[in-house]
Design an enzyme around this catalytic site. Structure first.
Site, mmCIF file in Angstrom:
data_model
loop_
_atom_site.group_PDB
_atom_site.id
_atom_site.type_symbol
_atom_site.label_atom_id
_atom_site.label_comp_id
_atom_site.label_asym_id
_atom_site.label_seq_id
_atom_site.Cartn_x
_atom_site.Cartn_y
_atom_site.Cartn_z
ATOM 1 N N GLY A 216 4.211 0.651 1.918
ATOM 2 C CA GLY A 216 5.394 1.187 1.232
ATOM 3 C C GLY A 216 6.253 2.070 2.112
ATOM 4 O O GLY A 216 7.408 2.357 1.781
ATOM 5 N N LEU B 54 0.840 -1.200 0.000
ATOM 6 C CA LEU B 54 0.000 0.000 0.000
ATOM 7 C C LEU B 54 0.877 1.253 0.000
ATOM 8 O O LEU B 54 1.727 1.419 0.877
ATOM 9 C CB LEU B 54 -0.915 0.018 1.230
ATOM 10 C CG LEU B 54 -1.788 -1.227 1.439
ATOM 11 C CD1 LEU B 54 -2.802 -0.964 2.559
ATOM 12 C CD2 LEU B 54 -2.505 -1.625 0.153
ATOM 13 N N SER C 213 54.135 19.295 -11.609
ATOM 14 C CA SER C 213 53.097 19.948 -10.806
ATOM 15 C C SER C 213 52.489 21.147 -11.518
ATOM 16 O O SER C 213 53.148 21.823 -12.302
ATOM 17 C CB SER C 213 53.699 20.422 -9.477
ATOM 18 O OG SER C 213 54.106 19.312 -8.735
ATOM 19 N N ARG D 234 2.657 14.697 5.834
ATOM 20 C CA ARG D 234 3.591 15.177 6.871
ATOM 21 C C ARG D 234 5.047 15.272 6.404
ATOM 22 O O ARG D 234 5.884 15.838 7.099
ATOM 23 C CB ARG D 234 3.492 14.293 8.116
ATOM 24 C CG ARG D 234 2.289 14.673 8.975
ATOM 25 C CD ARG D 234 2.284 13.882 10.248
ATOM 26 N NE ARG D 234 1.819 12.523 10.022
ATOM 27 C CZ ARG D 234 2.087 11.494 10.841
ATOM 28 N NH1 ARG D 234 2.851 11.688 11.913
ATOM 29 N NH2 ARG D 234 1.616 10.300 10.591
ATOM 30 N N ALA E 107 -0.680 4.449 -1.424
ATOM 31 C CA ALA E 107 -1.514 5.493 -2.029
ATOM 32 C C ALA E 107 -1.622 6.728 -1.147
ATOM 33 O O ALA E 107 -2.112 7.768 -1.586
ATOM 34 C CB ALA E 107 -2.909 4.942 -2.318
ATOM 35 N N GLN F 103 -5.726 3.408 -6.568
ATOM 36 C CA GLN F 103 -6.836 3.649 -5.645
ATOM 37 C C GLN F 103 -7.281 5.090 -5.880
ATOM 38 O O GLN F 103 -6.532 6.021 -5.588
ATOM 39 C CB GLN F 103 -6.377 3.452 -4.187
ATOM 40 C CG GLN F 103 -7.514 3.610 -3.184
ATOM 41 C CD GLN F 103 -7.011 3.729 -1.748
ATOM 42 O OE1 GLN F 103 -5.849 4.070 -1.504
ATOM 43 N NE2 GLN F 103 -7.890 3.461 -0.798
ATOM 44 N N ASN G 59 6.769 8.673 8.422
ATOM 45 C CA ASN G 59 5.690 9.615 8.134
ATOM 46 C C ASN G 59 6.167 11.043 7.990
ATOM 47 O O ASN G 59 5.463 11.890 7.471
ATOM 48 C CB ASN G 59 4.626 9.544 9.238
ATOM 49 C CG ASN G 59 4.000 8.163 9.319
ATOM 50 O OD1 ASN G 59 3.339 7.733 8.387
ATOM 51 N ND2 ASN G 59 4.262 7.458 10.398
ATOM 52 N N GLY H 52 -2.688 1.100 16.134
ATOM 53 C CA GLY H 52 -3.800 0.216 16.456
ATOM 54 C C GLY H 52 -3.352 -0.789 17.516
ATOM 55 O O GLY H 52 -2.199 -1.202 17.543
HETATM 56 C C1 UD1 Z 1 -2.354 1.783 10.172
HETATM 57 C C2 UD1 Z 1 -3.208 0.743 10.908
HETATM 58 C C3 UD1 Z 1 -2.832 0.748 12.397
HETATM 59 C C4 UD1 Z 1 -1.342 0.464 12.534
HETATM 60 C C5 UD1 Z 1 -0.527 1.454 11.715
HETATM 61 C C6 UD1 Z 1 0.915 1.029 11.712
HETATM 62 C C7 UD1 Z 1 -5.355 0.651 9.722
HETATM 63 C C8 UD1 Z 1 -6.772 1.050 9.756
HETATM 64 N N1 UD1 Z 1 -4.604 1.075 10.747
HETATM 65 O O1 UD1 Z 1 -2.724 3.054 10.696
HETATM 66 O O2 UD1 Z 1 -3.559 -0.252 13.087
HETATM 67 O O3 UD1 Z 1 -0.981 0.531 13.895
HETATM 68 O O4 UD1 Z 1 -0.985 1.486 10.358
HETATM 69 O O5 UD1 Z 1 1.700 1.986 11.065
HETATM 70 O O6 UD1 Z 1 -4.940 -0.053 8.809
HETATM 71 N N2 UD1 Z 1 -3.004 3.742 2.466
HETATM 72 C C9 UD1 Z 1 -3.507 3.627 1.186
HETATM 73 N N3 UD1 Z 1 -4.776 4.021 0.932
HETATM 74 C C10 UD1 Z 1 -5.598 4.497 1.907
HETATM 75 C C11 UD1 Z 1 -5.081 4.614 3.219
HETATM 76 C C12 UD1 Z 1 -3.792 4.211 3.459
HETATM 77 O O7 UD1 Z 1 -2.791 3.203 0.274
HETATM 78 O O8 UD1 Z 1 -6.755 4.818 1.585
HETATM 79 C C13 UD1 Z 1 -1.631 3.320 2.734
HETATM 80 C C14 UD1 Z 1 -0.720 4.464 3.152
HETATM 81 O O9 UD1 Z 1 -0.029 4.991 2.035
HETATM 82 C C15 UD1 Z 1 0.234 3.787 4.111
HETATM 83 C C16 UD1 Z 1 -0.562 2.635 4.697
HETATM 84 O O10 UD1 Z 1 -1.647 2.434 3.826
HETATM 85 O O11 UD1 Z 1 1.351 3.237 3.436
HETATM 86 C C17 UD1 Z 1 -1.059 2.924 6.112
HETATM 87 O O12 UD1 Z 1 -1.946 3.998 6.094
HETATM 88 P P1 UD1 Z 1 -2.001 5.076 7.265
HETATM 89 O O13 UD1 Z 1 -3.057 6.024 6.970
HETATM 90 O O14 UD1 Z 1 -0.629 5.583 7.529
HETATM 91 O O15 UD1 Z 1 -2.464 4.138 8.490
HETATM 92 P P2 UD1 Z 1 -2.327 4.458 10.008
HETATM 93 O O16 UD1 Z 1 -3.399 5.427 10.398
HETATM 94 O O17 UD1 Z 1 -0.937 4.808 10.321
HETATM 95 CA CA CA Z 2 1.056 5.463 9.117
#
Ligand code: UD1
Ligand code: CA
Length: 444
Positions: free
Chosen positions: A103, A11, A390, A18, A13, A74, A229, A142
């Protein structure tokens, strides 16, 4: 029993807001390589049957960086479960293990990935295996809710967690391994009734338990699962990777005088008994053979150094520098797209660009190859055993024959025959007594 195959969804997207950057987050480099390539490298060790990277719209640069691995787009960022759904076409009919990774979690090791896959194939046949960790500061992660029998019951996002749940130290790293046959059944039931109004992939665990499927946790050290992040976390991840690379270099037989100040690229190759002084930086593309000594404060990029050569202190080897066996490159010397044959010496204050220097040639202090006329680059070729005095300027294109001697301070614009002497500078005139006479006249 034949082993089931592995598919991987990465993932990426998220916008990475930040980072405050025009560059997508997963393309920020660590040890000279985009963050997401670290994840792909770890994944490659599993020889997966399918890999797909989920990107946002207008992230063509990410697609280009991961090619030939395909991407799925996505369209709107509706949460991690929605992101996995975006990859469903790539996973259609897949019945093996599906690993979901992020990713922006570049420090994962192949060993941990393998443990996840193994846990998914264990006898209890879990629908979901979750990677857990116990961070010093659980913060916004989480929480993994495990029952008295040690079964993973659900994952609660920080924003949705009760005070009791927030007190749990075991957190979700984000990495999951699914049973491909049951994954989409679970994903189809995930809704967005939560604090963020997002489709949480983490809800798959609770849904699996309702259906009576087992779910298990594999734990990893915090250092391996940290997410990037912001820029401060990028720097932290870089430090972790450097620590690993330093350790690997030493384990493979290199001496690092002050490891904390040596910086490697992921592709740096060092031979045995290489010694690296303090403050040396290896940018991408460097190969160093056995018994080379790299003294303090050198910067190397795209360079090849043959055995027994000595580099530095304070040398800069740029792309295309090829240093032969036993050659010497000394202080304040810059070499770009230049070859030094065996035993050649370039010891002080010199620029060598677009040049080849024959075996045992000696290049005097302050020599400059003038390779650029403002429009085009030209080559300088120096034969074996030549001696360049030189402070000479060698105006390319120019050939200096083998064994020739160039007088100090020469500006060489024409080819020099082998074994010739060239003196190309103003002839010296001495006026006896002139200075004394000059001073006495001024005193009158
Ligand atoms: C997520 C987990 C959380 C965990 C944490 C660890 C969920 C709901 N929560 O939270 O339990 O402790 O990671 O770092 O999964 N992404 C997409 N599309 C989206 C949303 C996210 O591709 O619509 C990708 C982001 O680019 C990222 C990853 O998914 O690489 C995680 O997304 P992020 O929003 O950072 O999740 P957290 O809120 O950190
Ligand atoms: Ca995250």
């Amino acid at each position: 029993m034949t082993q089931s195959a592995v598919a991987v969804v990465i993932l990426a997207a998220g916008k990475g807001t930040r980072m405050k950057s025009d560059l997508p987050k997963v393309l920020h480099p660590l040890a000279g390589r985009p963050m997401i390539r670290h994840v792909l490298d770890a994944v490659a060790t599993l020889s997966p049957a399918r890999v797909v990277v989920v990107v946002g719209p207008e992230q063509q640069s990410v697609a280009a960086a991961v090619a030939p691995v395909p991407v799925a787009v996505q369209t709107r960022q509706l949460g991690t479960a929605d992101a996995v759904r975006a990859a469903s076409d790539s996973l259609a009919g897949f019945a093996g293990e599906v690993l979901v990774l992020y990713g922006d979690t570049p420090l994962l090791t192949p060993e941990t990935l393998a443990r996840m896959v193994e846990a998914r194939r264990a006898a209890d046949d879990p629908a979901v295996v979750v990677l857990g960790f116990r961070p010093a500061d659980p913060g916004a992660y989480g929480r993994l809710i495990v029952n008295a029998a040690g079964t993973l019951e659900k994952i609660v996002e920080h924003l949705d967690a009760s005070p009791a749940e927030r007190a749990v130290g075991l957190c979700n790293a984000g990495l999951m391994a699914f049973d491909g046959r049951r994954m989409f059944e679970l994903l189809d039931h995930i809704d967005a009734n939560n604090a963020k109004g997002e489709y949480y992939l983490t809800d798959a665990v609770g849904l699996a338990r309702v259906r009576g499927y087992a779910c298990t946790v594999v734990e990893a050290p915090e250092s391996e699962v940290m997410g990037v992040n912001c820029r401060a976390e990028l720097a932290e991840a870089e430090q972790q990777i450097q620590k690993r690379l330093r350790r690997a270099a030493m384990d493979n037989g290199a001496t690092l005088t002050d490891p904390d100040t040596t910086y490697f690229a992921l592709d740096t190759r060092l031979g045995r008994d290489v010694t690296v002084g303090p403050g040396v930086v290896f940018a991408p593309g460097v190969t160093v053979a056995d018994r080379v000594e790299i003294k303090a404060f050198c910067h190397l990029e795209g360079a090849t150094v043959a055995e027994g050569a000595t580099i530095g202190p304070y040398a800069r080897l740029r792309p295309g520098a090829v240093i032969g066996p036993g050659a010497h490159v000394g202080n304040f010397v810059e070499i770009k797209n230049g070859t030094l044959e065996a035993g050649a010496k370039v010891n002080h204050l010199t620029y060598i660009g677009d040049a080849s220097i024959g075996a045992r040639a000696n290049i005097g202090a302050g020599t400059i190859t003038c390779n650029y006329d403002g429009f085009a680059k030209s080559r300088t070729v120096i034969g074996a055993g030549a001696f360049i005095g030189s402070n000479s300027s060698l105006v390319a294109p120019v050939h200096i024959g083998a064994g020739a001697i160039i007088g100090a301070g020469s500006v060489v614009v024409k080819d020099v025959e082998p074994d010739a002497l060239t003196v190309a500078r103003g002839r010296q005139q001495n006026y006896i007594g002139w200075a004394a006479k000059f001073r006495s006249e001024k005193k009158k």
